[in-house]
Design an enzyme around this catalytic site. Structure first.
Site, short mmCIF file in Angstrom:
data_model
loop_
_atom_site.label_atom_id
_atom_site.label_comp_id
_atom_site.label_asym_id
_atom_site.label_seq_id
_atom_site.Cartn_x
_atom_site.Cartn_y
_atom_site.Cartn_z
N ASP A 155 0.85 -1.26 0.20
CA ASP A 155 0.06 -0.03 -0.02
C ASP A 155 1.06 1.24 -0.07
O ASP A 155 1.90 1.23 0.53
CB ASP A 155 -0.96 0.19 1.21
CG ASP A 155 -1.88 -0.86 1.51
OD1 ASP A 155 -1.83 -1.80 0.36
OD2 ASP A 155 -2.70 -0.77 1.88
N HIS A 199 4.49 -7.58 -0.08
CA HIS A 199 4.05 -8.78 -0.43
C HIS A 199 4.72 -9.06 -1.88
O HIS A 199 5.29 -7.93 -2.42
CB HIS A 199 2.77 -8.82 -0.53
CG HIS A 199 1.91 -8.81 0.78
ND1 HIS A 199 1.13 -9.97 1.13
CD2 HIS A 199 1.86 -7.99 1.79
CE1 HIS A 199 0.62 -9.94 2.12
NE2 HIS A 199 0.94 -8.39 2.50
N SER A 216 8.44 2.76 5.47
CA SER A 216 9.46 3.50 4.56
C SER A 216 8.95 3.54 3.08
O SER A 216 7.77 3.66 2.59
CB SER A 216 10.87 3.59 5.08
OG SER A 216 11.55 4.24 4.12
#
Length: 283
Positions: free
Chosen positions: A88, A145, A250
């Site tokens: 995300d 992921h 980050s």
């Protein structure tokens, strides 16, 4: 003027000391400390807890558990594309690796070899290939992921600075991503070699992988581990599987080789993405 002052502070602050102190606070399990910290953070950054497997803020034993919270994966369906977003966040930059340099912002770039810890043999595999940089904001889901199925071949830990990572520092700090602490993971995939670089930042308390646990911070020297099938089974991670996570912070940088993949046409600097979103396809 405000941006210049912010950049100056980045140079002057004791980056590692400050980050490690915040890391201690994030591990604290004293109830009033962790509850105050979590509640303030969730409200300050408007964290969407309805996506979390554990929606109650009080259920997390410490801040790091809350920050690296598991989400309901049905909220992140995997797109029917060859490559999906690894996290995300928002696209910082993406495009071609031009003559061994990766674009950062506003005319700034950095050397591919430096990003990969100084290993020319690794950099050569991505010359004239493609890169994508995804910035994770504080409110985002902070597990990373796999964008494709891959077999782990190399990991390189690169010590470095801990500048904050945002648009201001990307535009104002030379070689930002190639000077911050980072972990490089090289995977063999059906699209050739792929690099996933997890970049640390100010108050990032740690970087973890699913195969080795916490790998940063480490001692102040570069180390490289080459992964082979023997004497142990290879690390094979399926597309969409968790690869690692950030304890605060980050940025994730993806690298692919030349003439192998192309990014989705609708993606550009500033585009929001979620893990699993359509990201690219084989050329």
């Amino acid at each position: 003027m405000k941006d210049k002052i912010f950049i100056l502070l980045q140079h002057l602050l004791p980056q590692h000391l400050l980050s490690r102190l915040v890391g201690k606070l994030a591990d604290c399990r004293t109830n009033w400390v962790k509850s105050t910290f979590i509640s303030w953070f969730a409200k300050r950054y408007n964290v969407n807890m309805s996506e979390a497997v554990q929606e109650s803020l009080n259920a997390y034993p410490d801040f790091n558990s809350f920050f690296t919270r598991e989400i309901k994966l049905e909220r992140r369906p995997l797109a029917d594309t060859d490559i999906i977003s690894p996290a995300d966040g928002a696209i910082s930059q993406l495009g071609p690796i031009d003559h061994g340099r990766v674009f950062q912002a506003k005319g700034r770039g950095y050397a591919l070899t430096t990003l990969l810890g100084g290993y020319n043999d690794l950099a050569e595999q991505f010359i004239d290939g493609q890169f994508a940089t995804v910035y994770l904001s504080p409110k985002d889901y902070h597990r990373v992921h796999m964008p494709v199925t891959g077999t782990l071949r190399d990991t390189i830990y690169v010590p470095g600075d801990l500048y904050s990572v945002n648009q201001t520092t990307a535009e104002g700090v030379e070689n930002l991503f190639a000077r911050n602490e980072r972990l490089v993971a090289i995977f063999d995939t059906e699209y050739g070699p792929m690099a996933m670089i997890l970049v640390g930042a100010m108050i990032v308390a740690g970087i973890e992988t699913v195969w080795a646990g916490q790998v940063a911070p480490q001692q102040r020297k570069i180390w490289r581990t080459e992964h082979t099938p023997e004497p142990q089974a290879p690390v094979v991670l399926e597309k969409g599987a968790e690869m690692g996570r950030f304890k605060l912070g980050s940025t994730v940088i993806l690298l692919f080789g030349k003439d192998v993949i192309e990014w989705q046409e609708n993606l550009q600097a500033g585009s929001p993405v979620n893990m699993g979103h359509a990201f690219g396809n084989r050329v």
